[in-house]
Write a protein that holds these residues in place. Structure first.
Motif, short mmCIF file in Angstrom:
data_model
loop_
_atom_site.label_atom_id
_atom_site.label_comp_id
_atom_site.label_asym_id
_atom_site.label_seq_id
_atom_site.Cartn_x
_atom_site.Cartn_y
_atom_site.Cartn_z
N SER A 228 0.82 -1.20 0.00
CA SER A 228 0.00 0.00 0.00
C SER A 228 0.86 1.26 0.00
N LEU A 229 1.87 1.30 0.87
CA LEU A 229 2.74 2.48 0.93
C LEU A 229 3.55 2.63 -0.35
N SER A 230 3.97 1.51 -0.95
CA SER A 230 4.69 1.59 -2.21
C SER A 230 3.84 2.24 -3.29
N ARG A 231 2.57 1.85 -3.36
CA ARG A 231 1.67 2.44 -4.35
C ARG A 231 1.49 3.93 -4.10
N GLN A 232 1.28 4.29 -2.84
CA GLN A 232 1.06 5.70 -2.53
C GLN A 232 2.30 6.54 -2.81
N ALA A 233 3.47 6.05 -2.44
CA ALA A 233 4.70 6.79 -2.71
C ALA A 233 4.93 6.93 -4.20
N SER A 234 4.65 5.89 -4.96
CA SER A 234 4.81 5.96 -6.42
C SER A 234 3.93 7.05 -7.01
N GLY A 235 2.75 7.24 -6.42
CA GLY A 235 1.86 8.29 -6.89
C GLY A 235 2.43 9.67 -6.73
N PHE A 236 3.37 9.85 -5.81
CA PHE A 236 4.06 11.13 -5.64
C PHE A 236 5.44 11.12 -6.29
N GLY A 237 5.71 10.11 -7.12
CA GLY A 237 7.00 10.00 -7.78
C GLY A 237 8.13 9.65 -6.85
N ARG A 238 7.84 8.90 -5.79
CA ARG A 238 8.83 8.61 -4.76
C ARG A 238 8.87 7.12 -4.46
N ALA A 239 9.92 6.70 -3.76
CA ALA A 239 10.01 5.36 -3.19
C ALA A 239 10.50 5.50 -1.76
N LEU A 240 10.10 4.57 -0.91
CA LEU A 240 10.46 4.58 0.50
C LEU A 240 11.33 3.39 0.84
N ASP A 241 12.00 3.47 1.98
CA ASP A 241 12.51 2.27 2.63
C ASP A 241 11.55 1.92 3.76
N PHE A 242 11.61 0.68 4.23
CA PHE A 242 10.69 0.21 5.26
C PHE A 242 11.49 -0.30 6.46
N GLY A 243 10.92 -0.07 7.64
CA GLY A 243 11.57 -0.51 8.87
C GLY A 243 10.57 -1.12 9.83
N LEU A 244 11.10 -1.85 10.80
CA LEU A 244 10.26 -2.53 11.78
C LEU A 244 10.75 -2.19 13.18
N ARG A 245 9.84 -1.67 13.99
CA ARG A 245 10.09 -1.43 15.42
C ARG A 245 9.58 -2.65 16.17
N ILE A 246 10.49 -3.39 16.83
CA ILE A 246 10.11 -4.66 17.45
C ILE A 246 11.03 -4.96 18.63
N HIS A 247 10.50 -5.64 19.63
CA HIS A 247 11.32 -6.11 20.74
C HIS A 247 11.97 -7.44 20.38
N VAL A 248 12.95 -7.82 21.19
CA VAL A 248 13.63 -9.09 20.95
C VAL A 248 13.99 -9.72 22.29
N ILE A 249 13.84 -11.05 22.36
CA ILE A 249 14.26 -11.83 23.53
C ILE A 249 15.05 -13.00 22.99
N VAL A 250 16.37 -12.92 23.07
CA VAL A 250 17.24 -13.97 22.53
C VAL A 250 18.04 -14.59 23.67
N ARG A 251 18.03 -15.93 23.72
CA ARG A 251 18.79 -16.68 24.70
C ARG A 251 19.47 -17.86 24.01
N GLU A 252 20.31 -18.57 24.72
CA GLU A 252 21.06 -19.66 24.10
C GLU A 252 20.15 -20.75 23.56
N THR A 253 19.00 -20.96 24.22
CA THR A 253 18.05 -21.97 23.76
C THR A 253 16.66 -21.34 23.64
N GLU A 254 15.81 -21.96 22.83
CA GLU A 254 14.44 -21.47 22.69
C GLU A 254 13.70 -21.57 24.02
N SER A 255 13.94 -22.64 24.77
CA SER A 255 13.27 -22.80 26.05
C SER A 255 13.63 -21.66 27.00
#
Length: 390
Positions: A228-255
């Motif tokens: 959707s954003l790609s279509r809208q930006a194209s309508g203004f003669g532009r292109a965007l980059d996209f990003g994600l705001r997200i938390h993370v919980i990483v440990r040695e094992t999934e458990s």
């Protein structure tokens, strides 16, 4: 467990600026008292202070994160722009993504303050544009985004033209020279990051901004928003980059990672969850409500997709989900997002210093990274730096 996601083809209508498969990895500065070991039960040493927040930023700088988000909100904590001035001279390589609420400062003076910070940081600066209500005011959606559109046009004139002259519904500025607001970064000034899911928010980003930030949803939902954003930006003669705001919980094992997720909300009863979440001015925004609806259909442990856990959204406004898993699983999830076309990640975890260390140890060195302002050609060539400083 939620069934596996439907594979998404990134070529299906998603247009991005940064075609090379690389991403800018940012951490979170927790300026708005958003740090704790147990969600909803902050300890005194996790409260927002210059000492604590600056330690988070310095740690991210040492670990090699490319950027750090400095949030802004009418809560106990640090002012993002003032804080950024200090950190610009206390950090080595990290950029700062400074959240600014449009309309709080007279736009030409805001342009000048941003340009001053940009010179001090020698281009290690980007802006997160916010269009929410100002503290104590209650404007409708249309008015807020119309005001933001005017502010952004004024900023861009200050950064790219020799003179500013603007007349709109909110600002009427006679012709003035813009020398006082000339930034260090060339070809448009600092990159503008923006997040918001309403139609007016998407239009504002498509017209004026550079990076559209999203909160966690399923992969197909993210892909549809990107189309959707790609279509809208194209309508203004532009292109965007996209990003994600997200938390993370990483440990040695999934458990271990899943145990850490359960521990995080182990003291969060329903009353405390509501009180904590409702402190934020944006807790009823379209984006938050969409995340709430998604969490309502999660599995018994709160997972809305493989390794995507929505439990944080019970007691936090804004970004409400986390990638949870071992190093390989977290890395693989980020690769799925990059396959979609994501080129910016703003990560966080609780407590922020601890999770910053863990992600830097287990995942960050494996990622192909970049700085988006360099990719966009905003930094002056070495031989032209004296002109930028004039």
């Amino acid at each position: 467990m939620v069934p596996p996601h439907t594979p998404v083809d990134p070529a299906q209508g998603i247009r991005i600026r940064t075609r090379r498969r690389q991403a800018e990895i940012a951490w979170f500065g927790a300026l708005c008292s958003d740090d704790c070991e147990f969600l909803g039960d902050p300890a005194p040493h996790h409260r927002s202070s210059f000492e604590h927040c600056s330690e988070i930023v310095r740690r991210a700088d040492e670990h090699g994160y490319q950027n750090v988000l400095l949030s802004s909100g009418w809560t106990e904590g640090q002012d993002a722009l003032g804080f950024a001035f200090s950190m610009a001279v206390l950090t080595r390589q990290i950029h700062q993504l400074v959240a600014l609420r449009m309309g709080e400062v007279h736009p030409p003076m805001l342009a000048r303050a941003i340009a001053t910070l940009d010179h001090i940081a020698r281009g290690r600066l980007a802006l997160n544009i916010i269009s929410s209500n100002l503290p104590g005011m209650d404007q409708d959606n249309e008015a807020r985004y119309a005001r933001s559109a005017e502010v952004l046009q004024i900023l861009k004139q200050c950064w790219t033209q020799n003179e500013l002259a603007f007349k709109g519904d909110f600002y009427d500025i006679a012709r003035i020279r813009t020398d006082a607001a000339r930034p260090f970064q060339q070809n448009g000034g600092p990159l503008l990051y923006f997040g918001g899911i309403s139609p007016r928010a998407q239009e504002l980003c498509a017209r004026f901004c550079d990076v559209f930030l999203m909160w966690p949803e399923t992969l197909p939902q993210l892909a549809e928003t990107m189309r959707s954003l790609s279509r809208q930006a194209s309508g203004f003669g532009r292109a965007l980059d996209f990003g994600l705001r997200i938390h993370v919980i990483v440990r040695e094992t999934e458990s271990q990672a899943r145990d850490a997720a359960r521990k995080l909300i182990s003291r969060l009863d329903d009353a405390r969850a509501r009180e904590t979440k409702c402190r934020s001015l944006d807790h009823q925004s379209a984006g938050v409500l969409r995340q709430d609806a998604l969490r309502a259909h999660a599995d018994d442990e709160g997972y809305i997709e493989d390794h995507l856990w929505s439990g944080i959204g019970r007691g936090r406004s804004g970004c409400g989900s986390a990638i949870v898993g071992d190093p390989d699983q977290v890395y693989a999830k980020l690769q799925q997002y990059m396959d979609l076309g994501m080129r910016s990640f703003i990560l966080s975890g609780y407590p922020h210093l601890h999770e910053c260390d863990l992600f830097a140890k287990y995942v960050l060195p494996r990622l192909q990274t970049c700085r988006l302002n360099e990719v966009n050609g905003r930094l002056p060539r070495v031989q032209d730096e004296h002109l930028a400083m004039a």
